[in-house]
Design a protein around this motif. Structure first.
Motif, PDB file in Angstrom:
ATOM      1  N   HIS A  46     -18.388 -27.706 -42.054  1.00 38.47           N
ATOM      2  CA  HIS A  46     -18.614 -26.498 -42.849  1.00 38.47           C
ATOM      3  C   HIS A  46     -17.415 -25.566 -42.710  1.00 38.47           C
ATOM      4  CE1 HIS A  46     -22.522 -27.734 -40.912  1.00 38.47           C
ATOM      5  NE2 HIS A  46     -22.800 -27.938 -42.179  1.00 38.47           N
ATOM      6  N   PRO A  47     -17.183 -24.685 -43.676  1.00 40.74           N
ATOM      7  CA  PRO A  47     -16.142 -23.676 -43.505  1.00 40.74           C
ATOM      8  C   PRO A  47     -16.409 -22.852 -42.244  1.00 40.74           C
ATOM      9  CG  PRO A  47     -16.902 -23.725 -45.777  1.00 40.74           C
ATOM     10  CD  PRO A  47     -17.851 -24.586 -44.993  1.00 40.74           C
ATOM     11  N   GLY A  48     -15.410 -22.697 -41.437  1.00 40.64           N
ATOM     12  CA  GLY A  48     -15.551 -21.989 -40.166  1.00 40.64           C
ATOM     13  C   GLY A  48     -15.535 -22.917 -38.977  1.00 40.64           C
ATOM     14  N   ASP A  49     -15.978 -24.155 -39.159  1.00 39.22           N
ATOM     15  CA  ASP A  49     -15.983 -25.101 -38.045  1.00 39.22           C
ATOM     16  C   ASP A  49     -14.570 -25.417 -37.572  1.00 39.22           C
ATOM     17  OD1 ASP A  49     -18.753 -25.343 -37.816  1.00 39.22           O
ATOM     18  OD2 ASP A  49     -18.854 -26.933 -39.319  1.00 39.22           O
ATOM     19  N   GLU A  50     -13.597 -25.328 -38.481  1.00 46.68           N
ATOM     20  CA  GLU A  50     -12.223 -25.613 -38.076  1.00 46.68           C
ATOM     21  C   GLU A  50     -11.709 -24.577 -37.075  1.00 46.68           C
ATOM     22  OE1 GLU A  50     -12.105 -23.024 -41.714  1.00 46.68           O
ATOM     23  OE2 GLU A  50     -13.168 -24.857 -41.150  1.00 46.68           O
TER      24      GLU A  50
END
Length: 252
Positions: A46-50
């Motif tokens: 998900h966006p943010g997991d990076e």
């Protein structure tokens, strides 16, 4: 899959702030994780997991001019089901924009960063293992070093992407490392479920930690829930507190 409960006060005895084993994890440096010249591939469910998984590592690799590839599997648009403020249509646009701002805050070279968005639907990855593996393997090459969410992380999407990333890396001859996320917020009594023998600690300096914390706050849609319809923050205070630790941990 292990059930998950996060205490938002950040004061409870969770593995990340209570397990004695954390002090004894062997330290590893960036060059040992990613050899000179190798490409690092960060795969975010998900966006943010990076940022939550590898925000510090991304900064260190960028400073060493390593080639980087970021794969965003979903756009995170299903994080607020039933919300009027954060509808799926709005989030499908807004969450990738949050990632752009977060990566900018990390200091990554946005003009040259290779970034692929998968377009998969979040909260629905568990039954798409074959499709995920095929998609990920399309972008990997021999010699890559791949980082994604731990295959036993207590989140269906995290586990599905971790398993698919592992399998894709195996097929193409790349190296794969797990990065735990939700597992750190298990109760301390569950510490035996963590594969401590595989854990390695990557130390982060003060400025790297500060940039990572600042980047995490770029995800405005995830910082506040909607109690009226039973939606908790995706990034509660306890996770934001953990982002200030002076290290990241990977399972090798």
């Amino acid at each position: 899959m292990k059930s998950l409960s996060i205490n938002e006060t950040g004061l409870s005895a969770q593995i990340w702030n209570s397990a004695a084993q954390l002090d004894n994890i062997s330290v590893i440096n960036t060059q040992s994780l990613v050899p000179p010249g190798a490409r690092a591939v960060i795969i975010a469910p998900h966006p943010g997991d990076e940022v939550v998984t590898c925000g510090g590592l991304l900064q260190l690799l960028s400073s060493l001019d390593h080639p980087l590839l970021l794969l965003s599997i979903t756009d995170g648009s299903a994080s607020h089901p039933g919300s009027r403020q954060w509808s799926e249509k709005r989030l499908s646009v807004f969450r990738p924009q949050e990632s752009v701002e977060a990566l900018r805050r990390l200091g990554l070279p946005m003009h040259s960063l290779k970034w692929v968005r998968g377009g998969f639907t979040d909260n629905a990855l568990l039954n798409q293992q074959a499709q995920l593996t095929e998609f990920i393997s399309r972008y990997l090459r021999p010699g890559d070093v791949v980082f994604s969410t731990w295959r036993n992380d207590s989140n269906d999407d995290h586990e599905a992407v971790g398993c698919a990333s592992y399998e894709a890396a195996r097929q193409v001859g790349a190296t794969y490392y797990d990065v735990p996320v939700w597992a750190w917020h298990w109760p301390e009594r569950d510490h035996a479920l963590i594969p401590w023998e595989r854990a390695r600690k990557l130390r982060l300096d003060t400025w790297t930690v500060a940039r990572k914390s600042h980047a995490t706050h770029a995800y405005a849609s995830q910082l506040k829930g909607e109690p009226a319809i039973g939606i908790a923050p995706m990034l509660p205070p306890v996770i934001l507190e953990r982002m200030r630790l002076p290290y990241e941990i990977v399972f090798i």
